[in-house]
Design an enzyme around this catalytic site. Structure first.
Site: not given
Length: 430
Positions: A62, A154, A198-199
């Site tokens: 990101q 991620h 991640n998540e």
């Protein structure tokens, strides 16, 4: 020409998606019927301990920018409603500038990502130049007196992983564990905090959609991701016996409808790894993610800092023996504009810290508060949602200047004082 097998696969995929949608819809219907949570008395908040983790969080993809041959580039289904990725905020070349900003904030921890697609662009071929970049990033953090927390995955993996079936193929688990060992051994002296995935439940939802999965593929992915975390946990602890390893979860809410969704997402991944998580790491953005998501825009999600207190209390009851780390907490605006609900970043930040202090004083072993994020970044297809303590106008500013928001001095003061003062009164309603 479609074969009978193609038709059967299509029917299976469709049926699977209908079941998934039904679960989400049931959770939403139940959420609508719930009462507002009881208010909590506002009393003075005790300061947080000297070893408390004050941090900022980010992800590699990101923020880094640049050409990376990964799954994100491969799985663009028409119509593609995404902004060009481009340079993002160019963390790849400006990381020392951002580390300096983090040091000026006073944080002691910076959550970064290592992008597998950069490190191993071709199977078995490690890119020495990209590893050197991560070497220098971690050195910069060390020189600034900031502890790195590394996320190994991620939402991004190399294109060759996609070609072999991604997480539906057990070979990907083997490859990921090998990559994780490389990273853990390389940074064993300087990195002791780790997030594997991640998540993960929401990662899986994305994979289901982007790879057009059916139930069989979903179950294979679930099994392989759980195995990858469990093996990676063991590998990191073999390399560093003092390591703290976990996988962060998204807080979806505390009413009955949200609890239903939380139970389902926990089944998807977390229940299979919770015995191999040294801390419970949560990402908190709103008290009711189901209802908030219906708005369609991050900047319309009500921040509800008081819900963080309830989340921490509930997690303590579920995991009484494990510390809790707030791995992400933040609020979006639309292109940096004032929000319709009047919520201000600096007030949301202070309120969130207040309710964290309250939870700590009430016996919750919360060990850290990490703001998402230091700068604005590429929010998975758009630069419109702005989460940064520092604004970066990617579309219009070629210099990518980091512009401080009012939350910067607010966070500096909070960290300097180990929390908000005893006379602090929360600004946002419960």
């Amino acid at each position: 020409m479609k074969t009978k097998k193609d038709e059967k696969d299509f029917i299976r995929r469709t049926a699977f998606k209908v079941v998934m949608a039904a679960i989400a819809s049931l959770a939403l219907l139940l959420a609508w019927g719930m009462r507002k949570p009881a208010t909590v008395a506002v009393i003075p908040a005790a300061s947080l301990p000297s070893d408390f983790i004050w941090g900022v969080s980010s992800s590699a993809f990101q923020s880094e920018g640049g050409e990376v041959n990964s799954n994100w580039e491969l799985h663009k289904k028409p119509p593609v409603d995404r902004e060009p990725y481009g340079t993002s905020v160019d963390f790849r070349h400006r990381y020392r500038e951002d580390v300096t900003l983090a040091k000026q904030l006073g944080v002691n921890t910076y959550r970064i990502g290592i992008n597998w697609a950069r490190v191993e662009p071709k199977k078995g071929k490690i890119d020495a130049a990209e590893l050197a970049y991560y070497d220098d990033l971690i050195l910069a953090l060390k020189q600034a007196g900031i502890t790195p927390l590394i996320t190994l995955d991620h939402f991004i993996y190399p294109s060759w992983v996609s070609a072999q079936g991604a997480w539906t193929n057990p070979q990907t688990t083997t490859d990921f564990v090998k990559y994780s060992r490389l990273i853990a051994e390389r940074y064993r002296e300087d990195v002791h905090l780790w997030i594997t995935f991640n998540e993960t439940a929401f990662y899986m939802f994305f994979e289901i959609d982007s790879r057009q999965m059916g139930f069989k593929d979903f179950m294979s992915m679930r099994k392989n991701l759980i195995s990858a975390h469990r093996q990676t946990y063991d590998v990191i602890h073999q390399v560093d016996k003092q390591a703290v390893v976990t996988s962060n979860i998204v807080w979806v809410g505390d009413h009955f409808g949200s609890a239903l969704l939380r139970q389902f997402t926990n089944w998807m991944f977390f229940n299979g790894v919770k015995d191999k998580c040294d801390v419970i790491a949560i990402d908190y953005y709103t008290a009711d993610l189901i209802t908030a998501a219906r708005t369609g825009h991050h900047w319309k999600w009500p921040p509800q800092p008081a819900g963080l207190y309830r989340a921490l209390k509930m997690l303590k009851s579920e995991f009484p023996d494990k510390p809790i780390l707030i791995a992400e907490v933040g609020m979006a605006t639309e292109n940096g504009q004032a929000r319709e609900d009047g919520a201000k970043r600096e007030d949301v930040l202070r309120d969130g810290v207040y309710w964290t202090q309250r939870a700590k004083a009430d016996g919750v072993n919360v060990i850290g508060y990490m703001v998402w994020s230091l700068t604005d970044n590429y929010e998975w297809g758009s630069y419109t949602p702005r989460f940064g303590l520092y604004t970066v106008n990617v579309r219009t500013d070629a210099s990518l200047t980091r512009i401080p928001t009012a939350a910067v001095p607010a966070y500096q003061e909070v960290i300097r004082n180990a929390g908000v003062g005893a006379d602090y009164q929360p600004v946002l309603p419960q």
